[in-house]
Design a protein around this motif. Structure first.
Motif, PDB file in Angstrom:
ATOM      1  N   UNK A  90      10.549  10.912  80.193  1.00  0.00           N
ATOM      2  CA  UNK A  90       9.138  10.863  79.804  1.00  0.00           C
ATOM      3  C   UNK A  90       8.463  12.184  80.179  1.00  0.00           C
ATOM      4  N   UNK A  91       8.721  12.662  81.394  1.00  0.00           N
ATOM      5  CA  UNK A  91       8.120  13.921  81.857  1.00  0.00           C
ATOM      6  C   UNK A  91       8.559  15.086  80.973  1.00  0.00           C
ATOM      7  N   UNK A  92       9.835  15.121  80.627  1.00  0.00           N
ATOM      8  CA  UNK A  92      10.347  16.196  79.775  1.00  0.00           C
ATOM      9  C   UNK A  92       9.709  16.144  78.390  1.00  0.00           C
ATOM     10  N   UNK A  93       9.565  14.949  77.835  1.00  0.00           N
ATOM     11  CA  UNK A  93       8.950  14.791  76.514  1.00  0.00           C
ATOM     12  C   UNK A  93       7.491  15.252  76.534  1.00  0.00           C
ATOM     13  N   UNK A  94       6.744  14.862  77.571  1.00  0.00           N
ATOM     14  CA  UNK A  94       5.346  15.286  77.689  1.00  0.00           C
ATOM     15  C   UNK A  94       5.269  16.809  77.800  1.00  0.00           C
ATOM     16  N   UNK A  95       6.150  17.390  78.606  1.00  0.00           N
ATOM     17  CA  UNK A  95       6.163  18.846  78.779  1.00  0.00           C
ATOM     18  C   UNK A  95       6.422  19.560  77.458  1.00  0.00           C
ATOM     19  N   UNK A  96       7.399  19.080  76.701  1.00  0.00           N
ATOM     20  CA  UNK A  96       7.706  19.695  75.406  1.00  0.00           C
ATOM     21  C   UNK A  96       6.556  19.522  74.428  1.00  0.00           C
ATOM     22  N   UNK A  97       5.989  18.328  74.384  1.00  0.00           N
ATOM     23  CA  UNK A  97       4.903  18.041  73.449  1.00  0.00           C
ATOM     24  C   UNK A  97       3.662  18.874  73.748  1.00  0.00           C
ATOM     25  N   UNK A  98       3.366  19.047  75.030  1.00  0.00           N
ATOM     26  CA  UNK A  98       2.133  19.721  75.427  1.00  0.00           C
ATOM     27  C   UNK A  98       2.344  21.200  75.747  1.00  0.00           C
ATOM     28  N   UNK A  99       3.583  21.668  75.766  1.00  0.00           N
ATOM     29  CA  UNK A  99       3.840  23.074  76.086  1.00  0.00           C
ATOM     30  C   UNK A  99       3.480  23.408  77.523  1.00  0.00           C
ATOM     31  N   UNK A 100       3.912  22.573  78.439  1.00  0.00           N
ATOM     32  CA  UNK A 100       3.587  22.759  79.853  1.00  0.00           C
ATOM     33  C   UNK A 100       4.824  22.467  80.694  1.00  0.00           C
ATOM     34  N   UNK A 101       4.727  22.718  82.006  1.00  0.00           N
ATOM     35  CA  UNK A 101       5.810  22.330  82.909  1.00  0.00           C
ATOM     36  C   UNK A 101       5.858  20.814  82.995  1.00  0.00           C
ATOM     37  N   UNK A 102       7.012  20.293  83.365  1.00  0.00           N
ATOM     38  CA  UNK A 102       7.151  18.838  83.476  1.00  0.00           C
ATOM     39  C   UNK A 102       6.209  18.281  84.524  1.00  0.00           C
ATOM     40  N   UNK A 115      -3.457  12.534  77.987  1.00  0.00           N
ATOM     41  CA  UNK A 115      -4.166  12.368  79.255  1.00  0.00           C
ATOM     42  C   UNK A 115      -3.538  13.214  80.364  1.00  0.00           C
ATOM     43  N   UNK A 116      -2.205  13.259  80.420  1.00  0.00           N
ATOM     44  CA  UNK A 116      -1.530  14.085  81.433  1.00  0.00           C
ATOM     45  C   UNK A 116      -1.950  15.539  81.258  1.00  0.00           C
ATOM     46  N   UNK A 117      -1.949  16.018  80.017  1.00  0.00           N
ATOM     47  CA  UNK A 117      -2.338  17.401  79.738  1.00  0.00           C
ATOM     48  C   UNK A 117      -3.808  17.628  80.086  1.00  0.00           C
ATOM     49  N   UNK A 118      -4.673  16.694  79.711  1.00  0.00           N
ATOM     50  CA  UNK A 118      -6.092  16.814  80.037  1.00  0.00           C
ATOM     51  C   UNK A 118      -6.341  16.852  81.540  1.00  0.00           C
ATOM     52  N   UNK A 168      -1.455   7.063  83.595  1.00  0.00           N
ATOM     53  CA  UNK A 168      -1.347   5.683  83.102  1.00  0.00           C
ATOM     54  C   UNK A 168      -2.602   4.922  83.476  1.00  0.00           C
ATOM     55  N   UNK A 169      -3.015   5.045  84.724  1.00  0.00           N
ATOM     56  CA  UNK A 169      -4.224   4.358  85.183  1.00  0.00           C
ATOM     57  C   UNK A 169      -5.453   4.822  84.403  1.00  0.00           C
ATOM     58  N   UNK A 170      -5.546   6.121  84.165  1.00  0.00           N
ATOM     59  CA  UNK A 170      -6.681   6.661  83.410  1.00  0.00           C
ATOM     60  C   UNK A 170      -6.734   6.103  81.993  1.00  0.00           C
ATOM     61  N   UNK A 171      -5.573   6.069  81.325  1.00  0.00           N
ATOM     62  CA  UNK A 171      -5.511   5.571  79.945  1.00  0.00           C
ATOM     63  C   UNK A 171      -5.921   4.102  79.896  1.00  0.00           C
ATOM     64  N   UNK A 215       4.782  15.606  87.316  1.00  0.00           N
ATOM     65  CA  UNK A 215       5.439  14.782  88.326  1.00  0.00           C
ATOM     66  C   UNK A 215       5.244  13.307  87.988  1.00  0.00           C
ATOM     67  N   UNK A 216       6.025  12.474  88.635  1.00  0.00           N
ATOM     68  CA  UNK A 216       5.859  11.033  88.476  1.00  0.00           C
ATOM     69  C   UNK A 216       4.458  10.624  88.884  1.00  0.00           C
ATOM     70  N   UNK A 217       3.938  11.233  89.939  1.00  0.00           N
ATOM     71  CA  UNK A 217       2.580  10.921  90.404  1.00  0.00           C
ATOM     72  C   UNK A 217       1.553  11.260  89.327  1.00  0.00           C
ATOM     73  N   UNK A 218       1.724  12.417  88.656  1.00  0.00           N
ATOM     74  CA  UNK A 218       0.818  12.798  87.565  1.00  0.00           C
ATOM     75  C   UNK A 218       0.869  11.779  86.429  1.00  0.00           C
ATOM     76  N   UNK A 219       2.066  11.327  86.108  1.00  0.00           N
ATOM     77  CA  UNK A 219       2.223  10.372  85.015  1.00  0.00           C
ATOM     78  C   UNK A 219       1.609   9.029  85.377  1.00  0.00           C
TER      79      UNK A 219
END
Length: 178
Positions: free
Chosen positions: A49-61, A155-158, A71-74, A63-67
């Protein structure tokens, strides 16, 4: 290695066919697998999931804590919840990036990632409650997770952008340039 979900438990076919050196447990289901496979199973799909978000958003992977935080924010954003519960495709297209970013994921990956997110946030219960509220009464399981993953990625990117804008180093740089 074959994986499939039966309810919220991994199917018995979730076995390492090449290596059966040790007995392990995943979600209460006893499995025969090697240490490497056991370690992968204990992480769930979070690294994917972290790798997919990183690729989609063009950012570093992230952390689980960030994800988990995202989730809570969404889940707590009423506008997002309303968009995710829309029944027809025309209205559902309003979900940010749903068509583009999540289409390449297989149905199995989408549901497996959803199960990982449910497990990672089980102590909070809010994601499970949202899923219970929307699936299957308003949307199908796969549609729910595709929409959720698209929203989660945004949301992770934001959250990352907000943290960079409000970081002490960034504020110091702004003050010194004025």
């Amino acid at each position: 290695m074959l994986r499939s979900l039966v309810g919220s438990e991994m199917c018995i076919r979730d076995r390492c066919s090449d290596c059966c050196a040790m007995h392990a447990s995943f979600g209460g289901v006893p499995l025969r697998c090697c240490e490497e496979c056991h370690a992968k199973r204990s992480e769930g799909a979070m690294p994917d999931i972290a790798e997919w978000i990183a690729e989609k958003q063009g950012m570093d992977s992230p952390s689980t804590i960030d994800i988990v935080s995202a989730v809570s924010d969404v889940v707590q954003d009423p506008e997002v919840v309303e968009r995710m519960g829309r029944r027809n495709r025309k209205d559902a297209a309003a979900c940010e990036g749903e068509q583009d970013s999540v289409e390449e994921l297989s149905p199995e990956a989408v549901v497996q990632w959803g199960a990982t997110l449910l497990e990672a946030t089980a102590d909070r219960g809010t994601l499970a409650q949202l899923r219970y509220k929307l699936v299957p009464g308003r949307v199908k399981e796969e549609v729910f997770w595709r929409r959720f993953l698209a929203e989660l990625s945004e949301r992770v990117f934001g959250n990352l952008l907000r943290s960079v804008r409000h970081s002490p180093a960034n504020n110091t740089a702004r003050r010194s340039s004025h």
